[in-house]
Scaffold this motif. Structure first.
Motif, PDB file in Angstrom:
ATOM      1  N   TYR A  58       0.811  -1.221   0.000  1.00 22.47           N
ATOM      2  CA  TYR A  58       0.000   0.000   0.000  1.00 22.47           C
ATOM      3  C   TYR A  58       0.844   1.271   0.000  1.00 22.47           C
ATOM      4  CZ  TYR A  58      -3.657  -3.326   1.210  1.00 22.47           C
ATOM      5  OH  TYR A  58      -4.514  -4.395   1.200  1.00 22.47           O
ATOM      6  N   GLY A  59       2.169   1.138   0.116  1.00 22.63           N
ATOM      7  CA  GLY A  59       3.026   2.307   0.026  1.00 22.63           C
ATOM      8  C   GLY A  59       3.165   3.061   1.330  1.00 22.63           C
ATOM      9  N   THR A  60       3.746   4.255   1.230  1.00 25.30           N
ATOM     10  CA  THR A  60       4.099   5.045   2.415  1.00 25.30           C
ATOM     11  C   THR A  60       3.084   6.125   2.764  1.00 25.30           C
ATOM     12  OG1 THR A  60       5.416   6.537   1.030  1.00 25.30           O
ATOM     13  CG2 THR A  60       6.550   4.656   2.010  1.00 25.30           C
ATOM     14  N   VAL A  61       2.020   6.230   1.989  1.00 23.09           N
ATOM     15  CA  VAL A  61       0.978   7.219   2.254  1.00 23.09           C
ATOM     16  C   VAL A  61      -0.304   6.489   2.645  1.00 23.09           C
ATOM     17  CG1 VAL A  61      -0.414   9.090   1.300  1.00 23.09           C
ATOM     18  CG2 VAL A  61       1.978   8.851   0.625  1.00 23.09           C
ATOM     19  N   PRO A  62      -0.965   6.872   3.751  1.00 26.08           N
ATOM     20  CA  PRO A  62      -2.205   6.196   4.152  1.00 26.08           C
ATOM     21  C   PRO A  62      -3.229   6.189   3.011  1.00 26.08           C
ATOM     22  CG  PRO A  62      -1.455   7.642   5.893  1.00 26.08           C
ATOM     23  CD  PRO A  62      -0.575   7.930   4.710  1.00 26.08           C
ATOM     24  N   THR A  63      -3.757   5.002   2.715  1.00 26.57           N
ATOM     25  CA  THR A  63      -4.749   4.835   1.653  1.00 26.57           C
ATOM     26  C   THR A  63      -6.120   4.587   2.268  1.00 26.57           C
ATOM     27  OG1 THR A  63      -3.106   3.909   0.142  1.00 26.57           O
ATOM     28  CG2 THR A  63      -5.425   3.470  -0.348  1.00 26.57           C
ATOM     29  N   ARG A  64      -7.081   5.439   1.942  1.00 29.83           N
ATOM     30  CA  ARG A  64      -8.437   5.259   2.475  1.00 29.83           C
ATOM     31  C   ARG A  64      -9.132   4.125   1.729  1.00 29.83           C
ATOM     32  NH1 ARG A  64     -13.789   6.677   1.609  1.00 29.83           N
ATOM     33  NH2 ARG A  64     -14.999   7.176   3.490  1.00 29.83           N
ATOM     34  N   ILE A  65      -9.713   3.194   2.491  1.00 31.33           N
ATOM     35  CA  ILE A  65     -10.446   2.073   1.891  1.00 31.33           C
ATOM     36  C   ILE A  65     -11.925   2.402   1.764  1.00 31.33           C
ATOM     37  CG2 ILE A  65     -11.035  -0.369   2.097  1.00 31.33           C
ATOM     38  CD1 ILE A  65      -8.088   0.193   1.532  1.00 31.33           C
ATOM     39  N   ALA A  66     -12.540   2.828   2.872  1.00 31.53           N
ATOM     40  CA  ALA A  66     -13.965   3.168   2.893  1.00 31.53           C
ATOM     41  C   ALA A  66     -14.319   3.650   4.285  1.00 31.53           C
ATOM     42  CB  ALA A  66     -14.828   1.969   2.506  1.00 31.53           C
ATOM     43  N   GLY A  67     -15.556   4.096   4.453  1.00 31.45           N
ATOM     44  CA  GLY A  67     -16.031   4.473   5.776  1.00 31.45           C
ATOM     45  C   GLY A  67     -16.187   3.244   6.656  1.00 31.45           C
ATOM     46  N   LEU A  68     -15.940   3.402   7.951  1.00 32.09           N
ATOM     47  CA  LEU A  68     -16.025   2.277   8.877  1.00 32.09           C
ATOM     48  C   LEU A  68     -17.425   1.665   8.887  1.00 32.09           C
ATOM     49  CD1 LEU A  68     -14.818   0.487  11.089  1.00 32.09           C
ATOM     50  CD2 LEU A  68     -15.373   2.293  12.746  1.00 32.09           C
ATOM     51  N   SER A  69     -18.452   2.494   8.990  1.00 28.52           N
ATOM     52  CA  SER A  69     -19.822   1.981   9.050  1.00 28.52           C
ATOM     53  C   SER A  69     -20.187   1.229   7.776  1.00 28.52           C
ATOM     54  CB  SER A  69     -20.814   3.119   9.290  1.00 28.52           C
ATOM     55  OG  SER A  69     -20.741   4.079   8.251  1.00 28.52           O
ATOM     56  N   GLU A  70     -19.681   1.693   6.635  1.00 25.60           N
ATOM     57  CA  GLU A  70     -19.953   1.033   5.356  1.00 25.60           C
ATOM     58  C   GLU A  70     -19.374  -0.380   5.327  1.00 25.60           C
ATOM     59  OE1 GLU A  70     -18.661   1.561   0.645  1.00 25.60           O
ATOM     60  OE2 GLU A  70     -18.395   3.222   2.067  1.00 25.60           O
ATOM     61  N   LEU A  71     -18.143  -0.522   5.820  1.00 26.35           N
ATOM     62  CA  LEU A  71     -17.515  -1.839   5.832  1.00 26.35           C
ATOM     63  C   LEU A  71     -18.176  -2.765   6.850  1.00 26.35           C
ATOM     64  CD1 LEU A  71     -13.746  -0.873   5.502  1.00 26.35           C
ATOM     65  CD2 LEU A  71     -15.241  -1.833   3.757  1.00 26.35           C
ATOM     66  N   ILE A  72     -18.507  -2.211   8.016  1.00 28.78           N
ATOM     67  CA  ILE A  72     -19.154  -3.030   9.045  1.00 28.78           C
ATOM     68  C   ILE A  72     -20.478  -3.578   8.544  1.00 28.78           C
ATOM     69  CG2 ILE A  72     -20.330  -2.919  11.280  1.00 28.78           C
ATOM     70  CD1 ILE A  72     -17.351  -3.227  11.528  1.00 28.78           C
ATOM     71  N   ALA A  73     -21.225  -2.763   7.822  1.00 27.64           N
ATOM     72  CA  ALA A  73     -22.527  -3.199   7.313  1.00 27.64           C
ATOM     73  C   ALA A  73     -22.388  -4.399   6.386  1.00 27.64           C
ATOM     74  CB  ALA A  73     -23.213  -2.051   6.570  1.00 27.64           C
ATOM     75  N   GLY A  74     -21.235  -4.529   5.746  1.00 26.88           N
ATOM     76  CA  GLY A  74     -21.054  -5.613   4.801  1.00 26.88           C
ATOM     77  C   GLY A  74     -20.523  -6.899   5.384  1.00 26.88           C
ATOM     78  N   ILE A  75     -20.047  -6.869   6.648  1.00 29.76           N
ATOM     79  CA  ILE A  75     -19.398  -8.075   7.189  1.00 29.76           C
ATOM     80  C   ILE A  75     -20.044  -8.622   8.442  1.00 29.76           C
ATOM     81  CG2 ILE A  75     -17.176  -7.314   6.259  1.00 29.76           C
ATOM     82  CD1 ILE A  75     -16.332  -6.622   9.108  1.00 29.76           C
ATOM     83  N   ILE A  76     -20.899  -7.857   9.108  1.00 29.51           N
ATOM     84  CA  ILE A  76     -21.381  -8.267  10.420  1.00 29.51           C
ATOM     85  C   ILE A  76     -22.607  -9.160  10.379  1.00 29.51           C
ATOM     86  CG2 ILE A  76     -22.386  -7.363  12.566  1.00 29.51           C
ATOM     87  CD1 ILE A  76     -19.333  -7.239  12.278  1.00 29.51           C
ATOM     88  N   ASP A  77     -23.308  -9.209   9.260  1.00 29.33           N
ATOM     89  CA  ASP A  77     -24.532 -10.001   9.204  1.00 29.33           C
ATOM     90  C   ASP A  77     -24.200 -11.488   9.197  1.00 29.33           C
ATOM     91  OD1 ASP A  77     -27.077 -10.890   8.957  1.00 29.33           O
ATOM     92  OD2 ASP A  77     -27.313 -10.348   6.849  1.00 29.33           O
ATOM     93  N   THR A  78     -24.078 -12.064  10.389  1.00 24.83           N
ATOM     94  CA  THR A  78     -23.722 -13.478  10.520  1.00 24.83           C
ATOM     95  C   THR A  78     -24.932 -14.359  10.775  1.00 24.83           C
ATOM     96  OG1 THR A  78     -23.335 -13.205  12.886  1.00 24.83           O
ATOM     97  CG2 THR A  78     -21.453 -12.908  11.418  1.00 24.83           C
ATOM     98  N   GLY A  79     -26.127 -13.770  10.839  1.00 25.74           N
ATOM     99  CA  GLY A  79     -27.320 -14.582  11.032  1.00 25.74           C
ATOM    100  C   GLY A  79     -27.569 -15.003  12.450  1.00 25.74           C
ATOM    101  N   GLY A  80     -27.007 -14.281  13.424  1.00 23.41           N
ATOM    102  CA  GLY A  80     -27.249 -14.622  14.823  1.00 23.41           C
ATOM    103  C   GLY A  80     -26.496 -15.873  15.226  1.00 23.41           C
ATOM    104  N   SER A  81     -27.027 -16.598  16.196  1.00 22.35           N
ATOM    105  CA  SER A  81     -26.368 -17.782  16.716  1.00 22.35           C
ATOM    106  C   SER A  81     -26.632 -18.990  15.814  1.00 22.35           C
ATOM    107  CB  SER A  81     -26.856 -18.055  18.148  1.00 22.35           C
ATOM    108  OG  SER A  81     -26.545 -16.977  18.989  1.00 22.35           O
ATOM    109  N   SER A  82     -26.313 -18.860  14.572  1.00 22.94           N
ATOM    110  CA  SER A  82     -26.555 -19.939  13.621  1.00 22.94           C
ATOM    111  C   SER A  82     -25.463 -20.993  13.730  1.00 22.94           C
ATOM    112  CB  SER A  82     -26.608 -19.383  12.200  1.00 22.94           C
ATOM    113  OG  SER A  82     -25.407 -18.699  11.890  1.00 22.94           O
TER     114      SER A  82
END
Length: 293
Positions: free
Chosen positions: A87-111
Motif C-alpha cells: 500500500y506504500g508510504t501514504v495512508p490509503t483510504r479504503i472506505a467508511g467504517l460503518s460502510e464496511l461493518i454493514a457488509g461483514i457483520i450479518d452473521t445470522g445470529g447464533s446460527s
C-alpha cells in the motif's frame, strides 16, 4: 467485617470465572475491533498473526510486522486506512467504517457453524467461521449473563476420532465496568480473576480432525448487574450500574496424547457427551487468589 469482605470477593470471583466474557467500548472502538478481526481472518496473507489494537490519537490501528502493513481507523473521519507493504508510504483510504461493518457483520445470529455446537448459545451471541478460525461476538452489546458458558463446544461425535486437544486462552483485554473497591490492603479480585482466566485450559477427547487446529476469537460482553445485586450494601464496594464484564481473547488448540495427563480444568468427551471438572493448577491458582484477604 473482614469475613463479609472475604465472602464478597469469593462470590464476585465465582461470577467472573464462570463468565468467559468480554466488553469493548461502544461505537468506533467496537467496530474497529470487529473489522480488524474480520480482516485477519479473511485476508491472512496481508494481516497474518493476530495483533493487538493500539491507539495513537486519532488512530486505532494494528501493525503486522510480517508484512509491514498498518491497518486502522481514523476517528476524525471514521474511515478505514491501510499503510505500508504493497500500500506504500501514504495512508490509503479504503472506505467508511460503518460502510464496511454493514457488509461483514450479518452473521445470522447464533446460527450453526461446522466447528461449534451452538445449540445452547445465549441470544444475542453470533458465530462465524472462516477456515479454522471462529469468531464469537455479541456485536458490541452487553447481553444478560447466560446460564452456561458454551461458546464453542465441540459438536457431538458419533464415532471416536482418537484425537485429543487442549485449548489455551490468551486474554487481550477483560475490563469490568461499573464496580470498584475502595478498601485499603484488599487486593483487586477483578484483576486477579482476569489473570487467572488467562491461564485457563480445557481439553476435549475425540475432536474431529478439522477442529484440531481451531482458533477462536471471542469478543463478547455480559451484563452482570443482577448477579451482583446482593452486594450493594458492602462497605468499600462502589457499584454504578450497569456492571459489565467483557472479554477480548484468542483461544488456540494443541493436540495432546492424553487429556487426563494435562493440567486442563475441564475435560469433555465429544462421543459420550461427558464433562468433568477437576482442580488443575490453574483452578487452584484461581481459588488461592480469589480467597486472599
Amino acid at each position: 467485617m473482614k469475613k463479609s469482605i472475604k465472602q464478597f470477593i469469593l462470590s464476585t470471583c465465582t461470577v467472573i470465572l464462570m463468565s468467559n466474557a468480554n466488553f469493548l467500548a461502544a461505537g468506533v472502538t467496537t467496530d474497529t475491533e470487529k473489522l480488524l478481526n474480520w480482516a485477519e481472518n479473511t485476508y491472512p496473507d496481508f494481516f497474518p498473526n493476530h495483533q493487538v489494537t493500539q491507539s495513537i490519537e486519532p488512530w486505532l490501528y494494528r501493525f503486522y510486522p510480517d508484512t509491514g502493513i498498518y491497518a486502522g481507523v481514523n476517528k476524525n473521519d471514521n474511515s478505514v486506512y491501510v499503510l505500508g507493504g504493497p500500500y506504500g508510504t501514504v495512508p490509503t483510504r479504503i472506505a467508511g467504517l460503518s460502510e464496511l461493518i454493514a457488509g461483514i457483520i450479518d452473521t445470522g445470529g447464533s446460527s450453526s457453524i461446522p466447528a461449534c455446537d451452538t445449540a445452547d448459545a445465549p441470544d444475542g451471541m453470533s458465530f462465524s467461521q472462516s477456515g479454522n478460525v471462529v469468531n464469537v461476538t455479541t456485536g458490541g452489546t452487553c447481553i444478560p449473563l447466560p446460564t452456561n458458558n458454551n461458546f464453542c463446544s465441540t459438536p457431538r461425535q458419533s464415532t471416536p476420532t482418537g484425537i485429543s486437544v487442549i485449548t489455551s486462552t490468551t486474554v487481550i483485554s477483560a475490563p469490568i465496568n461499573g464496580i470498584s473497591i475502595d478498601i485499603p490492603g484488599i487486593p483487586n479480585p477483578f484483576q486477579s480473576a482476569t489473570e487467572a482466566f488467562a491461564n485457563s485450559k480445557h481439553c476435549t477427547i475425540h475432536v474431529p480432525a478439522n477442529d484440531a487446529n481451531l482458533i477462536i476469537n471471542t469478543n463478547v460482553c455480559f451484563d452482570i448487574t443482577s448477579a451482583l445485586s446482593g452486594i450493594t450494601s458492602v462497605p468499600g464496594v462502589i457499584i454504578t450500574p450497569p456492571v459489565t464484564f467483557a472479554l477480548n481473547s484468542t483461544t488456540t488448540s494443541q493436540v495432546v496424547s492424553d487429556c487426563f495427563a494435562t493440567d486442563a480444568s475441564t475435560i469433555y468427551n465429544a462421543v459420550t457427551n461427558e464433562r468433568s471438572n477437576r482442580p488443575s493448577v490453574a483452578m487452584r491458582l484461581k481459588e488461592t487468589r480469589c480467597g486472599e484477604t
